[in-house]
Design an enzyme around this catalytic site. Structure first.
Site, short mmCIF file in Angstrom:
data_model
loop_
_atom_site.label_atom_id
_atom_site.label_comp_id
_atom_site.label_asym_id
_atom_site.label_seq_id
_atom_site.Cartn_x
_atom_site.Cartn_y
_atom_site.Cartn_z
CG HIS A 125 -2.06 -0.99 1.11
ND1 HIS A 125 -2.55 -1.48 -0.09
CD2 HIS A 125 -2.81 -1.60 2.09
CE1 HIS A 125 -3.53 -2.33 0.15
NE2 HIS A 125 -3.70 -2.44 1.46
CG HIS A 199 -7.55 -0.06 2.90
ND1 HIS A 199 -7.94 -0.72 4.05
CD2 HIS A 199 -6.80 -0.94 2.21
CE1 HIS A 199 -7.41 -1.92 4.07
NE2 HIS A 199 -6.72 -2.10 2.95
CD GLU A 333 -8.01 -3.21 -0.23
OE1 GLU A 333 -6.84 -3.03 -0.64
OE2 GLU A 333 -8.31 -4.06 0.64
#
Length: 371
Positions: A125, A199, A333
């Site tokens: 991420h 997220h 996501e």
């Protein structure tokens, strides 16, 4: 029916409070310490979406259930200061690359780029200093039927190991149809890797009254990416047929959480996988929660998404509605696949200097009294 609101997310007392718009559709801005700002978008129906300019973190989404009771349907910390580290990426903008990059490196145009590892030897991420931990420049706006905030960030060439000076804009827009529209744009000065997402952890029971075991999910997908023991894509696409990954006709999440299927076990008893959309339906994902009657619909122009069922969520975090625990939220996501950096046949995350990155995901909230 009059709507009753049950707010539960507690923030530090604001330094300044600014309200833009009419009494019904409005943008409320709280200026906090350290240049943080907390925005709350309210539409004519009373739905609210709240977020920080820090990390673009969505802290609350307040929507009614089948009885008109308005409650929060995303996970957020009780104390906003806990977002400074935010290891679970609650509600945040993820970038430059959402997902895991194998061995924290990739090759573009014959050159190898090394990134900072933050999950074992892999890069997750955007790394420790990803987009979830920057203060975004925020510009509120209002149209005849919506309100929103445009968030902008400039990432210098080489930041985190990524090539290219990157300019990114993420827009949060709330419509009077109870739709949260998230739009992404980006440009780069060098060929680079980019796929952005949000997220947020959704829980349609309201104020985290129940886990997500009985959330019923329908998904337009017949294929998902196989993972190894480190949750890194193997390069293989698997068919969902006769597995707990088959959501084409809909199923409860508990089927995968309690399954002995290898891919569910690898993910820590649940899901943390990239699903490739069939692109046969307008609605990519539909989620229903029987007790509340709430329905969440996800529509996106992205080729797929990672569905994560918070299998590894700690049980000692102070959330707005109480302590955290596994399976308290589900992430959708929407994104391309970072597996494309190491394997052929997956949606690309490469952005060229002469291209413009554009993406749009719509989260629509409603109710179904007959679930």
């Amino acid at each position: 029916m009059k709507q009753e609101k049950k707010h539960s997310n507690v923030l530090l007392k604001p330094l300044i409070n600014i309200v833009i718009g009419a009494d019904s559709m409005k943008i409320d801005t709280k200026e906090l310490q350290n240049n943080w700002k907390h925005y709350t978008l309210t539409n004519d129906s009373g739905m609210e979406v709240s977020f920080l300019n820090y990390g673009g973190i969505i802290t609350n989404i307040m929507v009614p259930d089948k009885n008109g009771l308005v409650e929060n349907v995303v996970l957020g910390y009780k104390d906003y200061n806990d977002y400074r580290t935010n290891p679970n990426f609650f509600g945040a903008i993820i970038g430059r690359v959402a997902g895991r990059i194998q061995d924290s490196s990739f090759e573009l145009n014959g050159e190898t780029y090394s990134l900072t590892p933050n999950e074992g030897k892999n890069h997750l991420h955007g790394g420790q200093n990803g987009f979830h931990q920057v203060i975004w420049n925020a510009t509120p706006f209002q149209t005849a039927s919506s309100i929103g905030v445009k968030l902008k960030h400039e990432s210098p060439d080489g930041e985190g190991g990524y090539p290219g000076e990157l300019v990114v804009t993420v827009t949060y827009e709330l419509t009077n149809d109870n739709q949260l529209i998230i739009s992404y744009e980006g440009t780069t000065t060098k060929t680079t890797a980019l796929t952005l997402t949000n997220h947020s952890y959704f829980n349609l029971s309201g104020n985290l009254q129940n886990t997500i075991h009985n959330h019923h999910v329908t998904m337009d997908s017949h294929r998902f990416i196989e993972l190894d023991q480190s949750l890194i894509p193997t390069g293989q696409l698997l068919d969902v047929t006769d597995t707990p990954f088959d959501f084409v006709s809909g199923r409860n999440l508990t089927d995968g959480i309690e399954s002995t299927f290898k891919q569910n076990k690898i993910a820590g008893n649940g899901y943390d996988h990239y699903f490739l959309f069939d692109q046969q339906k307008k609605e990519n994902v539909v989620v229903k929660e029987a007790n509340s009657g709430r329905v969440l619909t996800v529509e996106t122009d992205q080729p797929g998404m990672v569905m994560y069922t918070s299998n590894g969520l700690d049980d000692n975090l102070a959330l707005a509605e109480g302590p955290s625990k596994p399976y308290l939220g589900i992430c959708f996501e929407t994104q391309s696949s970072p597996a494309s950096l190491h394997h052929e046949g997956f949606p690309s995350v490469v952005l060229l200097p002469n291209e413009k990155y554009e993406s749009r995901t719509v989260f629509s909230f409603g109710v179904d009294s007959y679930i």
